[in-house]
Design an enzyme around this catalytic site. Structure first.
Site, PDB file in Angstrom:
ATOM      1  N   PHE A 144      31.224 -44.109  24.679  1.00 36.05           N
ATOM      2  CA  PHE A 144      31.130 -45.655  25.200  1.00 36.05           C
ATOM      3  C   PHE A 144      30.201 -46.479  24.466  1.00 36.05           C
ATOM      4  N   THR A 153      34.188 -34.757  22.920  1.00 36.68           N
ATOM      5  CA  THR A 153      34.145 -33.858  23.958  1.00 36.68           C
ATOM      6  C   THR A 153      34.700 -34.910  24.901  1.00 36.68           C
ATOM      7  N   ALA A 209      25.112 -39.764  19.555  1.00 34.12           N
ATOM      8  CA  ALA A 209      25.692 -38.448  20.267  1.00 34.12           C
ATOM      9  C   ALA A 209      24.772 -37.730  21.121  1.00 34.12           C
ATOM     10  N   SER A 250      25.792 -37.231  28.171  1.00 35.41           N
ATOM     11  CA  SER A 250      24.804 -38.103  28.891  1.00 35.41           C
ATOM     12  C   SER A 250      25.011 -38.552  30.322  1.00 35.41           C
ATOM     13  N   THR A 272      16.869 -43.231  26.017  1.00 36.94           N
ATOM     14  CA  THR A 272      16.990 -43.872  27.488  1.00 36.94           C
ATOM     15  C   THR A 272      15.710 -44.020  28.163  1.00 36.94           C
ATOM     16  N   ASP A 273      15.828 -45.136  29.199  1.00 31.59           N
ATOM     17  CA  ASP A 273      14.570 -45.114  29.895  1.00 31.59           C
ATOM     18  C   ASP A 273      14.332 -44.053  31.049  1.00 31.59           C
ATOM     19  N   GLU A 274      15.237 -43.299  31.192  1.00 33.48           N
ATOM     20  CA  GLU A 274      15.179 -42.106  31.840  1.00 33.48           C
ATOM     21  C   GLU A 274      14.202 -41.226  31.658  1.00 33.48           C
ATOM     22  N   TYR A 333      19.124 -33.930  32.072  1.00 30.73           N
ATOM     23  CA  TYR A 333      19.421 -34.953  30.908  1.00 30.73           C
ATOM     24  C   TYR A 333      18.286 -35.517  30.343  1.00 30.73           C
ATOM     25  N   LYS A 393      16.814 -35.711  26.593  1.00 27.05           N
ATOM     26  CA  LYS A 393      16.546 -36.880  25.702  1.00 27.05           C
ATOM     27  C   LYS A 393      15.030 -36.782  25.380  1.00 27.05           C
ATOM     28  N   LYS A 427      30.677 -42.831  35.250  1.00 22.12           N
ATOM     29  CA  LYS A 427      29.352 -43.554  35.755  1.00 22.12           C
ATOM     30  C   LYS A 427      29.869 -44.568  36.792  1.00 22.12           C
ATOM     31  N   ARG A 443      18.532 -49.525  39.651  1.00 26.17           N
ATOM     32  CA  ARG A 443      19.003 -49.523  38.173  1.00 26.17           C
ATOM     33  C   ARG A 443      18.585 -51.014  37.630  1.00 26.17           C
ATOM     34  N   ARG A 474      22.243 -37.029  44.908  1.00 23.46           N
ATOM     35  CA  ARG A 474      21.625 -36.302  43.664  1.00 23.46           C
ATOM     36  C   ARG A 474      20.473 -35.765  43.903  1.00 23.46           C
ATOM     37  N   GLY A 482      16.662 -34.430  42.809  1.00 23.22           N
ATOM     38  CA  GLY A 482      15.801 -35.187  42.078  1.00 23.22           C
ATOM     39  C   GLY A 482      16.201 -36.520  41.672  1.00 23.22           C
TER      40      GLY A 482
HETATM   41  P1  NAD Z   1      28.806 -40.926  26.192  1.00 18.21           P
HETATM   42  O1  NAD Z   1      28.926 -39.881  27.086  1.00 18.21           O
HETATM   43  O2  NAD Z   1      29.839 -42.021  26.537  1.00 18.21           O
HETATM   44  O3  NAD Z   1      29.246 -40.540  24.682  1.00 18.21           O
HETATM   45  C1  NAD Z   1      28.820 -39.751  24.018  1.00 18.21           C
HETATM   46  C2  NAD Z   1      29.493 -39.403  22.536  1.00 18.21           C
HETATM   47  O4  NAD Z   1      28.725 -38.294  21.794  1.00 18.21           O
HETATM   48  C3  NAD Z   1      30.747 -38.680  22.873  1.00 18.21           C
HETATM   49  O5  NAD Z   1      31.636 -39.516  21.837  1.00 18.21           O
HETATM   50  C4  NAD Z   1      31.035 -37.413  22.406  1.00 18.21           C
HETATM   51  O6  NAD Z   1      32.216 -36.871  21.897  1.00 18.21           O
HETATM   52  C5  NAD Z   1      29.960 -37.460  21.427  1.00 18.21           C
HETATM   53  N1  NAD Z   1      29.093 -36.095  21.463  1.00 18.21           N
HETATM   54  C6  NAD Z   1      28.644 -35.345  22.355  1.00 18.21           C
HETATM   55  N2  NAD Z   1      28.387 -34.046  22.057  1.00 18.21           N
HETATM   56  C7  NAD Z   1      28.619 -34.088  20.418  1.00 18.21           C
HETATM   57  C8  NAD Z   1      28.076 -33.284  19.434  1.00 18.21           C
HETATM   58  N3  NAD Z   1      27.653 -32.173  19.711  1.00 18.21           N
HETATM   59  N4  NAD Z   1      28.551 -33.742  18.317  1.00 18.21           N
HETATM   60  C9  NAD Z   1      28.883 -34.748  18.011  1.00 18.21           C
HETATM   61  N5  NAD Z   1      29.431 -35.702  18.866  1.00 18.21           N
HETATM   62  C10 NAD Z   1      29.083 -35.500  20.236  1.00 18.21           C
HETATM   63  O7  NAD Z   1      27.441 -41.559  25.987  1.00 18.21           O
HETATM   64  P2  NAD Z   1      27.016 -43.021  25.923  1.00 18.21           P
HETATM   65  O8  NAD Z   1      26.852 -43.470  27.470  1.00 18.21           O
HETATM   66  O9  NAD Z   1      27.797 -43.823  25.025  1.00 18.21           O
HETATM   67  O10 NAD Z   1      25.450 -42.912  25.394  1.00 18.21           O
HETATM   68  C11 NAD Z   1      25.261 -43.146  24.130  1.00 18.21           C
HETATM   69  C12 NAD Z   1      23.857 -42.834  23.754  1.00 18.21           C
HETATM   70  O11 NAD Z   1      23.014 -43.820  24.185  1.00 18.21           O
HETATM   71  C13 NAD Z   1      23.351 -41.546  24.376  1.00 18.21           C
HETATM   72  O12 NAD Z   1      22.387 -40.585  23.342  1.00 18.21           O
HETATM   73  C14 NAD Z   1      22.505 -41.827  25.671  1.00 18.21           C
HETATM   74  O13 NAD Z   1      21.707 -40.788  25.805  1.00 18.21           O
HETATM   75  C15 NAD Z   1      21.972 -43.025  25.242  1.00 18.21           C
HETATM   76  N6  NAD Z   1      22.085 -44.021  26.512  1.00 18.21           N
HETATM   77  C16 NAD Z   1      23.054 -44.222  27.445  1.00 18.21           C
HETATM   78  C17 NAD Z   1      22.759 -45.273  28.299  1.00 18.21           C
HETATM   79  C18 NAD Z   1      23.739 -45.697  29.355  1.00 18.21           C
HETATM   80  O14 NAD Z   1      23.746 -46.274  30.277  1.00 18.21           O
HETATM   81  N7  NAD Z   1      25.083 -45.037  29.093  1.00 18.21           N
HETATM   82  C19 NAD Z   1      21.740 -46.041  28.273  1.00 18.21           C
HETATM   83  C20 NAD Z   1      20.660 -45.708  27.628  1.00 18.21           C
HETATM   84  C21 NAD Z   1      20.693 -44.839  26.318  1.00 18.21           C
HETATM   85  P1  TYD Z   2      25.025 -43.366  36.658  1.00 19.68           P
HETATM   86  O1  TYD Z   2      26.020 -44.514  36.512  1.00 19.68           O
HETATM   87  O2  TYD Z   2      25.374 -41.930  36.718  1.00 19.68           O
HETATM   88  O3  TYD Z   2      23.601 -43.709  35.747  1.00 19.68           O
HETATM   89  P2  TYD Z   2      22.351 -42.767  35.788  1.00 19.68           P
HETATM   90  O4  TYD Z   2      22.458 -41.719  36.427  1.00 19.68           O
HETATM   91  O5  TYD Z   2      22.032 -42.605  34.341  1.00 19.68           O
HETATM   92  O6  TYD Z   2      21.410 -43.915  36.248  1.00 19.68           O
HETATM   93  O7  TYD Z   2      24.474 -43.614  38.215  1.00 19.68           O
HETATM   94  C1  TYD Z   2      23.894 -44.933  38.388  1.00 19.68           C
HETATM   95  C2  TYD Z   2      23.407 -45.119  39.831  1.00 19.68           C
HETATM   96  O8  TYD Z   2      24.393 -44.781  40.564  1.00 19.68           O
HETATM   97  C3  TYD Z   2      22.542 -43.433  39.872  1.00 19.68           C
HETATM   98  O9  TYD Z   2      21.330 -43.989  40.952  1.00 19.68           O
HETATM   99  C4  TYD Z   2      23.392 -42.618  40.739  1.00 19.68           C
HETATM  100  C5  TYD Z   2      24.260 -43.614  41.451  1.00 19.68           C
HETATM  101  N1  TYD Z   2      25.924 -42.983  41.596  1.00 19.68           N
HETATM  102  C6  TYD Z   2      26.249 -43.186  43.007  1.00 19.68           C
HETATM  103  O10 TYD Z   2      25.577 -43.571  44.041  1.00 19.68           O
HETATM  104  N2  TYD Z   2      27.487 -42.504  43.188  1.00 19.68           N
HETATM  105  C7  TYD Z   2      28.177 -42.099  42.085  1.00 19.68           C
HETATM  106  O11 TYD Z   2      29.280 -41.861  42.347  1.00 19.68           O
HETATM  107  C8  TYD Z   2      27.757 -42.262  40.735  1.00 19.68           C
HETATM  108  C9  TYD Z   2      28.486 -41.896  39.590  1.00 19.68           C
HETATM  109  C10 TYD Z   2      26.417 -42.741  40.457  1.00 19.68           C
END
Ligand code: NAD
Ligand code: TYD
Length: 373
Positions: free
Chosen positions: A16, A41, A87, A90, A138-140, A164, A168, A203, A228, A309, A311
């Site tokens: 993403f 993946t 990568a 996530s 991430t902020d998590e 997760y 991180k 998500k 969030r 969920r 925790g």
């Molecule tokens: P995503 O799950 O959409 O994408 C992860 C990508 O990594 C995929 O293309 C997957 O194929 C690749 N990947 C997974 N394991 C791999 C491996 N062993 N080798 C090579 N490639 C691999 O994740 P995202 O939401 O795009 O998040 C990207 C980064 O940003 C992550 O590090 C995540 O922790 C961080 N992040 C995400 C968010 C969010 O809201 N999505 C917020 C803050 C930080």
């Molecule tokens: P998510 O998009 O999984 O991001 P993160 O867990 O990294 O914050 O979830 C965002 C929020 O939405 C989180 O508090 C969990 C909640 N959530 C639901 O209530 N229902 C759902 O089906 C999903 C996927 C998330």
């Protein structure tokens, strides 16, 4: 002084945020070269990169960040000077049901990248090669906030709660250690929840959009009052771009949009926006015959409270003061514009989300959530 990356290895560039980063970067820096390394993946999709596939300054490698020899040879062969490391596994829910993969990719994988970068950029060289390792986190890692607490700043103590977040946090510490111990030139950014195009519909935001369009329940974990802090994905990438060019080596920067919402508010907002679209566009009813609006109902009728969920962190919020003051960061999308753009993208790209959901995701949801809904 500005750092100018020329040849960038983007790990996880088919996911993403990584795919949005590749588009953002090549648009804004057409003279640099990008090599994507992605294991494809369930969350990675090569179709996310189709618009840049044929560009000469782009190359895609299907491979794993845990493969040291592959990473090493790529860094050497492509003369990579910058790694932007997305990568990861996530999804918090997946980490609760199966943490191993998170430790393998997020911790071991990050360490493999650091080792390879050190070997190519630092080892046995009198002067290190100009380089940068940007780690996307991430902020998590900061854990959860009470309602009255100020948003997370860079000085907050790490207190990760999910596997997760812990994986991180571990990777952040390894990145820091490679700087402190070996002098690797690293930067780290910790961002709040992203939304936008190409987000896998496990998500919250894309899940709600696609479930409404197909008339499926909208699962709200617990009371839905968890908070969030949402940021449009290009505004995250804008922040990463600034940190790469202007960030201080060894520093971390929080990126966020000052945009706190409860989950239930977000879900109701998306319901309302889609109700409006169905009310003003007859074509929508033909395209999505199972949507509740087709039978005269409203999207909110699909809201279903399910078991919370494990925790579950109650609140995340980011203080982006440091990146704003030091690097002039300013998000461009308001939540109003960002969420509308996102909704339109999912409506215009129905084929994309149907294709990605046909895979392992649906089976996984059935296995883990059928008892809840
Ligand atoms: P995503 O799950 O959409 O994408 C992860 C990508 O990594 C995929 O293309 C997957 O194929 C690749 N990947 C997974 N394991 C791999 C491996 N062993 N080798 C090579 N490639 C691999 O994740 P995202 O939401 O795009 O998040 C990207 C980064 O940003 C992550 O590090 C995540 O922790 C961080 N992040 C995400 C968010 C969010 O809201 N999505 C917020 C803050 C930080
Ligand atoms: P998510 O998009 O999984 O991001 P993160 O867990 O990294 O914050 O979830 C965002 C929020 O939405 C989180 O508090 C969990 C909640 N959530 C639901 O209530 N229902 C759902 O089906 C999903 C996927 C998330």
């Amino acid at each position: 002084m500005l750092y100018q990356p020329k040849k960038i290895l983007v790990t996880g560039g088919a996911g993403f945020i990584g795919a949005n980063f590749v588009h953002f970067w090549l648009k804004n820096h057409p003279n640099s070269r990008i090599v994507v390394l992605d294991a494809l993946t369930y969350a990675g999709n090569r179709a996310n990169l189709v618009a840049v596939e044929s560009q000469e300054n782009f190359r895609f490698i299907h491979g794993d960040i845990r493969d040291f020899d592959l990473v090493l040879s790529l860094l050497q062969e492509e003369e990579i000077d910058t790694i932007v490391h997305f990568a990861a596994e996530s999804h918090v829910d997946r980490s609760i049901h199966g943490p191993d993969e998170f430790i393998d990719t997020n911790v071991i994988g990050t360490h493999v990248l650091l080792k390879a970068a050190k070997k190519v950029w630092l080892d046995n060289l009198q002067t290190p090669r100009p380089h940068r390792f940007h780690h996307v986190s991430t902020d998590e890692v900061y854990g959860t906030l009470r309602p009255e607490e100020p948003p997370f700043s860079e000085s907050n103590q790490y207190a990760p709660n999910s596997p997760y977040a812990a994986s991180k946090a571990s990777s952040d510490h390894l990145v820091r250690a490679y700087h402190e111990t070996y002098g690797l030139q690293v930067t780290t950014s910790n961002c709040s929840n992203n939304y936008g195009p190409y987000q896998f519909p496990e998500k919250l935001i894309p899940l709600v959009i696609s479930n409404i369009l197909d008339g499926r329940p909208l699962p709200i974990y617990g009371d839905g009052l968890q908070i969030r802090d949402w940021l449009y994905v290009d505004d995250h990438n804008r922040g990463i771009d600034l940190v790469i060019h202007q960030g201080k080596i060894g520093e971390t920067y929080n990126i966020g949009g000052n945009n706190e919402w409860t989950n239930i508010e977000i879900v109701k907002l998306i319901c309302r926006l889609l109700d409006e679209k169905f009310a003003t566009n007859e074509e929508m009813k033909k395209r999505f015959p199972y949507a509740p609006q087709v039978s005269g109902s409203m999207a909110e009728s699909l809201i279903t409270h399910v078991t919370d969920r494990l925790g579950h962190d109650r609140r995340y919020a980011i203080d982006a003061g440091k990146i704003t003051k030091e690097l002039g960061y300013c998000p461009q999308e308001s939540f109003e514009t960002g969420i509308r753009k996102t909704l339109d993208w999912y409506l215009d790209n129905e084929g994309w989300w149907r294709a990605v959901m046909d895979g392992s995701y649906r089976k996984w949801v059935e296995l883990n959530y059928s008892q809840n809904t």
